[in-house]
Write a protein that holds these residues in place. Structure first.
Motif, PDB file in Angstrom:
ATOM      1  N   TYR A 269      -3.877   3.692   0.354  1.00 36.67           N
ATOM      2  CA  TYR A 269      -4.401   3.072  -0.871  1.00 36.67           C
ATOM      3  C   TYR A 269      -3.576   1.864  -1.286  1.00 36.67           C
ATOM      4  O   TYR A 269      -2.347   1.873  -1.203  1.00 36.67           O
TER       5      TYR A 269
ATOM      6  N   ASP B 171     -14.506   0.168  -7.434  1.00 41.75           N
ATOM      7  CA  ASP B 171     -15.166   0.193  -6.120  1.00 41.75           C
ATOM      8  C   ASP B 171     -14.365   0.935  -5.056  1.00 41.75           C
ATOM      9  O   ASP B 171     -14.756   0.978  -3.897  1.00 41.75           O
ATOM     10  N   TRP B 172     -13.206   1.485  -5.408  1.00 44.17           N
ATOM     11  CA  TRP B 172     -12.378   2.114  -4.367  1.00 44.17           C
ATOM     12  C   TRP B 172     -13.025   3.395  -3.860  1.00 44.17           C
ATOM     13  O   TRP B 172     -13.542   4.181  -4.649  1.00 44.17           O
ATOM     14  N   HIS B 173     -12.935   3.594  -2.568  1.00 40.19           N
ATOM     15  CA  HIS B 173     -13.637   4.742  -1.976  1.00 40.19           C
ATOM     16  C   HIS B 173     -12.975   5.193  -0.694  1.00 40.19           C
ATOM     17  O   HIS B 173     -13.597   5.810   0.141  1.00 40.19           O
ATOM     18  N   TRP B 174     -11.704   4.864  -0.513  1.00 38.37           N
ATOM     19  CA  TRP B 174     -11.137   5.070   0.825  1.00 38.37           C
ATOM     20  C   TRP B 174     -10.776   6.525   1.096  1.00 38.37           C
ATOM     21  O   TRP B 174     -10.355   7.262   0.199  1.00 38.37           O
TER      22      TRP B 174
ATOM     23  N   GLN C  92     -10.808   9.636  -4.128  1.00 40.17           N
ATOM     24  CA  GLN C  92     -12.230   9.484  -3.858  1.00 40.17           C
ATOM     25  C   GLN C  92     -12.933  10.840  -3.850  1.00 40.17           C
ATOM     26  O   GLN C  92     -13.885  11.057  -4.572  1.00 40.17           O
TER      27      GLN C  92
ATOM     28  N   PHE D  19      -7.277  -7.544  -4.096  1.00 41.98           N
ATOM     29  CA  PHE D  19      -7.857  -6.231  -3.767  1.00 41.98           C
ATOM     30  C   PHE D  19      -9.194  -6.076  -4.488  1.00 41.98           C
ATOM     31  O   PHE D  19      -9.404  -6.659  -5.544  1.00 41.98           O
TER      32      PHE D  19
ATOM     33  N   THR E 257       0.851  -1.189   0.000  1.00 46.08           N
ATOM     34  CA  THR E 257       0.000   0.000   0.000  1.00 46.08           C
ATOM     35  C   THR E 257       0.888   1.241   0.000  1.00 46.08           C
ATOM     36  O   THR E 257       2.078   1.159   0.273  1.00 46.08           O
TER      37      THR E 257
ATOM     38  N   SER F 159      -8.046   3.743 -13.244  1.00 47.65           N
ATOM     39  CA  SER F 159      -6.972   2.828 -12.858  1.00 47.65           C
ATOM     40  C   SER F 159      -5.604   3.275 -13.341  1.00 47.65           C
ATOM     41  O   SER F 159      -4.597   2.948 -12.736  1.00 47.65           O
TER      42      SER F 159
ATOM     43  N   VAL G  90     -10.843  -1.572  -8.971  1.00 48.74           N
ATOM     44  CA  VAL G  90     -10.599  -0.139  -8.800  1.00 48.74           C
ATOM     45  C   VAL G  90     -11.881   0.690  -8.874  1.00 48.74           C
ATOM     46  O   VAL G  90     -11.978   1.746  -8.250  1.00 48.74           O
TER      47      VAL G  90
ATOM     48  N   PHE H 180      -8.242   2.131   3.820  1.00 55.21           N
ATOM     49  CA  PHE H 180      -8.155   0.750   3.350  1.00 55.21           C
ATOM     50  C   PHE H 180      -7.542  -0.106   4.444  1.00 55.21           C
ATOM     51  O   PHE H 180      -6.530   0.256   5.041  1.00 55.21           O
TER      52      PHE H 180
END
Lengths: 690, 468
Positions: free
Chosen positions: A143, A539-542, A270, A534, A136, A343, A537, A548
């Motif tokens: 992330y 769905d990433w929302h951190w 995000q 993981f 990360t 991405s 991408v 994360f």
């Protein structure tokens, strides 16, 4: 009064660290490596096996110490397996070796293990400690970097292939620049190697926020890893104890300030929809052009299709029957668009978390380490106290990383080879010739065997920087093959410094887990598992409010476990795996009661013990034969007769007691074996190495 | 080590014996016995403080997200008078440089106790303890981001992770009870910066905060496998036998014995720790005072009551974290969002103060109630009701051993925007806490990577005005 003032003055002088320049000019580590003559100790010529032994013996003689006798073959074999592969030998391997445990059989085993893919998984991990590897980015939301594993696999491969260390250095610092004019089949790995730089820790919430701290990590890790020098103190002031000046620091800083780093995401990925960027394709530009163009076209198509479809829906031009199909189509379009936009990686074009040259800049000194207070501009350069007259020439328009790499990876550099051979020594013996492997500075303890260190360093560069040839030299030596201190011979600081006896050690976090799974038959040794699971991408929302955080189970070796920068892996942290925020040269090996709780009560340990018991019970033959198998598997030795009786007695008593507690006769025997397996796996003999 | 029913007097006696009375800094025989019982975990053995301590234990209460000083402990009537009028602000962020409308506090303030400390209606019950409280109104920190500020309040460093204050105290003073960790963190959710805030970093890992997760499984791997105890005993005996035989052939290796004794300590934890978390023996009135309902294992009241039980049993540092990195005191949108956060902690903190005092624990314990940073006296929220982060001034509380109750230290200007008297950096706050525990913050060092590190880096001044 006068006297008091004077002494006060002296104190402040010391505190401001004004070391006379002659002191660092005279510092051993900054002087050229000499190739010393191999000494001839007076006695014990028969003890000597490799030149290494002569240096060690000479120091022992000076202190009137004598080596310990050779280790028992069983202990030696187990030591060797864990040292080179991080795994125990199989019962067959133990039996074969014990038939004829000669020096030849031993060195053949060394060769076999050096050729095993397990070797790189073990020694690659040592380097991952040094380069503070993590999966990360380290920003406030931590992330994930799904591509980081390529660098991990590169390291494992590099060790397995015995990549010459000078090339290994050049690739990690400047692989992107070498890739351009290197052979096409090496293009991808050269790019991936610069993951060393790309992995520098990110901070805060915006892309490249507090970049001066990221670059501090780059400079510091470069200094620690290759040169054994801590540099970061010089970010704010001239180094108190080492001759590193602020000029030297920002001279190095400039190389990396002229480098483009990738952005893997952070809170603003995000909150402000800032996509990932700067990932480097694993194909040369000529070949990458086509997929890049295709991606551009596809993005256009997706956007226009989406607009049209949304328009049709809003105008009510779709018939009722097709509603569900259109919903699906909309979702698919949006998902693909989001994935491609966010991405920075393409479906047909693999990329790496790597760096490339940016516009070259010379860095202004940041007064008190504060980038908003620029001082004098320093041209990119290597530390003056090390370079002597050999300052480096940077071509017009280049960052100079390639020249920096060449300067570090040179046999003339007094630190590079010494630092590496000392790291190898440290891992083989549990203690370096210099006890601080990443610190050869003025405050470090002088080497216990300066001539040996130089002999190894000179031989290392002479043998084309081959790490495996250093392993051979060290492992086949008599000093490495000594017994651990036993009956009445406690090991003191002095004897440790002289390398009298082999320091018993606790297995590290990875070895404990891998060994548990290995004897239980649950370890998956098939080729590396690739990227971690993981979420996709899209769905990433951190954010920092919701960072994360994940732990992924795996049956692969522990080197392949996903490691976060900000959250430590609960198991690995418990057994002293390193903090991925800073370079680690020597792990601690603390004993805390929470580890005992883990062994006693964690379901994972219970499961491995059960599998081990099943494995043993599945074997035909007597309980005695099973016990022997168990001892060979776990302790790489045959049990003593008394131990067999003790075990048989235990199995009986346990089963009897279990029946008293209401367990059926058949189940009672299995329960007894489960319990016995737990005891063997929990015992000191399993987690310590003689 | 300590029985589960402990009277205040016997506990105090134990503590004084264990760490030496005020008169003598030398370790007493019972402390040495405790050191011996720790086996090779000698890094946790009790160590003498630098000078006679005012407090032997620390309770560190951290309220996540940054509570607003001007809505809680630093009353600013002028803010109400000037409500809506712009104050040209000079902040740490570019967006603070444009004039923003001042925001009067929506909460009323009242003086309380003989000291007449003025505290807002957000803390009506804690306010009743005014005469025990010392309010520091002049704290400031370096970076106005949650993550960095949380790290700073715990480790003194806002960038690179360093050992936590709890780990430093454990390193400096050792433990008082070998059956429990020396630093326990009660946190249902992790704050910003995650577990780094209670990490030992480069200190030996024995000093790392052990996180207790309020709920059914407070400490990982504590629950024994479902096995009859007669079988578990057999197994433990067999392990001891094997380890004993192994160690006898390797005499002089202290690490082997250390690992053997760690299993004893672990069993001690398995015996003693569940009792700590079992509140069934607490009286109804106590449970009611803390606001712990039946079956409740997650309220802040549960955390506070458990904290008292840990302190009673000699845990050196107990930390309470009220909320995680989500849904906390970070009230950007509307200051009314402070209400439920305050409601969650006010009663329990007041009950804890009363309880600690009644049991005599406050004589040995210093309590620090703190947060990340303050909040802007103006609003930048579109509805004009919330406040942003503010690092230039904020408030925190101290109470208990060695602290002058009923006092205020430091002062901000009429809007709470800048400090006008006795500025105190986070390093000063830390230096003061170490001082109360008998440690000189400039002498509590650890050599790492060729340098001596401190909790207070190269700064920190003890705030002497607030000491008894």
């Amino acid at each position: 009064m006068l006297l008091a003032l004077a002494s006060l003055f002296n104190i402040s002088q010391v505190q401001s660290g004004e070391i006379p320049t002659s002191a660092h000019r005279e510092w051993w580590a900054f002087k050229a490596v000499k190739n010393p003559a191999i000494p001839a100790p007076r006695d014990r010529a028969h003890w000597v096996r490799t030149p290494v032994d002569r240096f060690v013996l000479l120091e022992m003689e000076k202190s009137r110490a004598t080596p310990l006798p050779p280790a028992r073959p069983e202990a030696l074999l187990r030591r060797l397996y864990f040292d080179l592969t991080g795994l125990p030998p199989t019962p067959t391997e133990v039996r074969e070796f014990l038939v004829k445990p000669t020096a030849l059989a031993f060195s053949n085993t060394v060769e076999r293990l050096l050729a095993s893919p397990r070797y790189g998984e073990r020694w690659g991990r040592h380097w991952m400690d040094v380069v503070r590897y993590a999966d990360t980015a380290g920003d406030n939301a931590d992330y994930p970097v799904p591509e980081a594993f390529r660098y991990r696999d590169y390291l494992i491969q590099a060790f397995n292939q015995d990549k010459p260390y000078d090339q290994f250095i050049r690739e990690q610092l400047a692989g992107d620049l070498m890739a351009k004019d290197g052979p096409p089949e090496r293009y991808a790995e050269s790019i991936v190697a610069t993951g060393f730089l790309a992995l520098s820790r990110r901070y805060a919430t915006a892309p490249f926020e507090l970049m001066h701290l990221t670059l501090e990590d780059t400079v510091e890790t470069t200094g620690r890893a290759f040169l054994g020098l801590g540099l970061k103190c010089a970010r704010c002031h001239d180094h108190k104890f080492d001759p590193v000046t602020t000029q030297d620091y920002y001279g190095l800083y400039g190389f990396f300030a002229s480098t483009r780093f990738p952005y893997a995401g952070s809170e603003e990925f995000q909150s402000k929809n800032l996509p990932r960027s700067g990932f480097i394709p694993l194909l040369p530009p000529s070949q990458a052009a086509r997929p890049l163009e295709q991606n551009r076209q596809r993005l256009e198509v997706l956007r226009s299709e989406l607009i049209q479809l949304e328009k049709r829906v809003s105008e009510g031009k779709t018939n009722v029957g097709a509603k569900a199909a259109i919903e699906t189509q909309l979702i698919n379009l949006r998902t693909e668009l989001k994935r491609r936009e966010r991405s920075g990686a393409l479906p047909d074009l693999p990329v790496a978390y790597a760096v490339c040259d940016d516009k070259p800049v010379n860095q202004a000194v940041q007064r008190q380490g504060d980038p908003s207070q620029p001082g004098e501009v320093v041209p990119r350069c290597v530390p003056s106290f090390l370079s002597g007259s050999r300052s480096i020439q940077i071509p017009e328009g280049a960052s100079g990383r390639r020249e920096l790499a060449d300067w570090i990876a040179s046999p003339e550099n007094p630190l590079t080879a010494r630092v590496l051979v000392n790291r190898l020594w440290h891992h083989h013996f549990g203690r370096g010739l210099v006890p601080t492997p990443s610190d050869f500075g003025l405050r470090s303890e002088a080497p216990s065997h300066p001539e040996l260190l130089d002999y190894l360093a000179a031989r290392f560069t002479h043998e084309d920087w081959s790490i495996k040839s250093m392993h051979r030299l060290i492992l086949n030596s008599a000093v490495w093959q000594q017994a651990s201190p036993e009956e009445g011979r406690s090991s003191s600081e002095v004897s440790r410094r002289l390398f009298v006896g082999f320091d018993r050690r606790r297995l590290d976090a990875e070895s404990i887990r891998d060994a548990l799974m290995s004897v239980a038959g649950s370890l998956d040794l098939s080729p590396p598992p690739g990227p971690h699971p993981f979420p996709p991408v899209e769905d990433w929302h951190w954010t920092q409010h919701n960072p994360f955080k994940a732990v992924y189970d795996s049956n692969h070796r522990s080197v392949y476990l996903m490691r976060q920068r900000l959250q430590r892996h609960p198991y690995l942290a418990l057994f002293d795996a390193p903090d991925a925020n800073q370079p680690t040269d020597a792990r601690t090996s603390a004993t805390v009661p929470q580890q005992a709780l883990y062994f006693m009560n964690n379901p994972f340990v219970h499961e491995q013990a059960m599998r081990l018991a099943d494995r043993l019970l599945d074997k035909p033959g007597s309980d005695t034969a099973r016990l022997q198998e168990a001892y060979l598997m776990m302790y790489a030795r045959h049990p003593l007769r008394a131990e067999e009786r003790q075990a048989e007695d235990y199995l009986k008593r346990y089963a009897t007691q279990a029946k008293r507690e209401g367990v059926s006769a058949e189940a009672a025997s299995r329960r007894a074996w489960n319990s016995y397996a737990r005891v063997l796996l929990t015992a000191n003999e399993f987690v310590y190495l003689d | 080590m300590l029985s589960s029913s402990i009277t205040a007097a016997s506990r105090r006696r134990f503590l004084r014996q264990a760490v030496g009375g005020m008169a003598s800094l030398a370790l007493t025989s019972s402390a040495l016995r405790l050191a011996a019982s720790l086996g090779q975990a000698q890094v946790l053995a009790p160590r003498a403080s630098h000078f006679p301590p005012k407090a032997r234990q620390l309770l560190f209460v951290f309220l996540t997200g940054g509570f607003s000083h001007v809505d809680t402990f630093d009353p600013k009537p002028r803010l109400r008078e000037m409500h809506g009028k712009p104050l040209p602000a000079l902040g740490l962020r570019p967006d603070e440089n444009k004039p923003q409308p001042l925001l009067g506090s929506p909460f009323d303030f009242k003086p309380c106790g003989q000291s007449g400390l003025v505290i807002s209606d957000l803390f009506p019950q804690l306010r009743e303890k005014a005469d025990d409280l010392c309010i520091i109104r002049s704290l400031h920190t370096d970076i106005v981001e949650h993550f960095q500020a949380t790290l700073a309040m715990h480790t003194g460093s806002s960038t690179v992770p360093m050992p936590s204050i709890g780990a430093w105290l454990s390193h400096g003073l050792g433990t008082l009870n070998a059956n429990l960790p020396s630093y326990v963190v009660l946190a249902e959710h992790l704050p910003y910066a995650g577990s780094q805030v209670f990490d030992a970093s480069f200190l030996p890992p024995h000093h790392q905060g052990v996180r207790v997760i309020p709920g059914d499984d407070p400490i990982p791997n504590l629950r024994p496998a479902a096995e009859p105890s007669s079988l578990a005993d057999l197994e433990a005996r067999m392990l001891l036998d094997l380890n004993g035989q192994h160690a006898r052939r390797r005499k002089g290796d202290l690490a082997l014995g250390g690992r053997m004794s760690s299993f004893d300590t672990a069993r001690g934890m398995m015996r003693e720790a569940p009792a700590v978390f079992d509140l069934s023996k607490e009286s109804t009135s106590t449970l009611e005072a803390y606001g712990v309902g039946s079956g409740d294992r997650t309220s802040f009241g549960w955390q506070c009551l458990t904290a008292r039980r840990l302190l009673e049993r000699g845990v050196r540092v107990v930390e309470l974290i009220d909320t995680g990195s989500q849904d906390n005191w970070d009230s950007h949108g509307d200051m009314q969002a402070h209400r439920p956060k305050a409601l969650r902690v006010d009663r329990a903190l007041a009950a804890l103060t009363t309880d600690l005092k009644q049991r005599g624990l406050l004589e040995d314990t210093v309590v620090a109630i703190c947060t990340e940073f303050g909040r802007t006296p103006w609003t930048d929220a579109s509805n004009g009701k919330g406040r942003n982060h503010f690092a230039k001034a904020f408030s925190s509380l101290l109470l208990g051993a060695g602290v002058r109750g009923g006092t205020v230290h430091g002062e901000t200007d009429e809007f709470g925007a800048s400090i006008v008297r006795h500025p105190a950096h986070v390093h000063d706050y830390h230096a003061t806490l170490l001082h109360l525990m008998g440690l000189d913050h400039t002498r509590l060092t650890y050599r790492y990577g060729g340098r001596d590190f401190r909790l207070t880096d190269v700064a920190g001044t003890v705030i002497r005005e607030i000491l008894t």
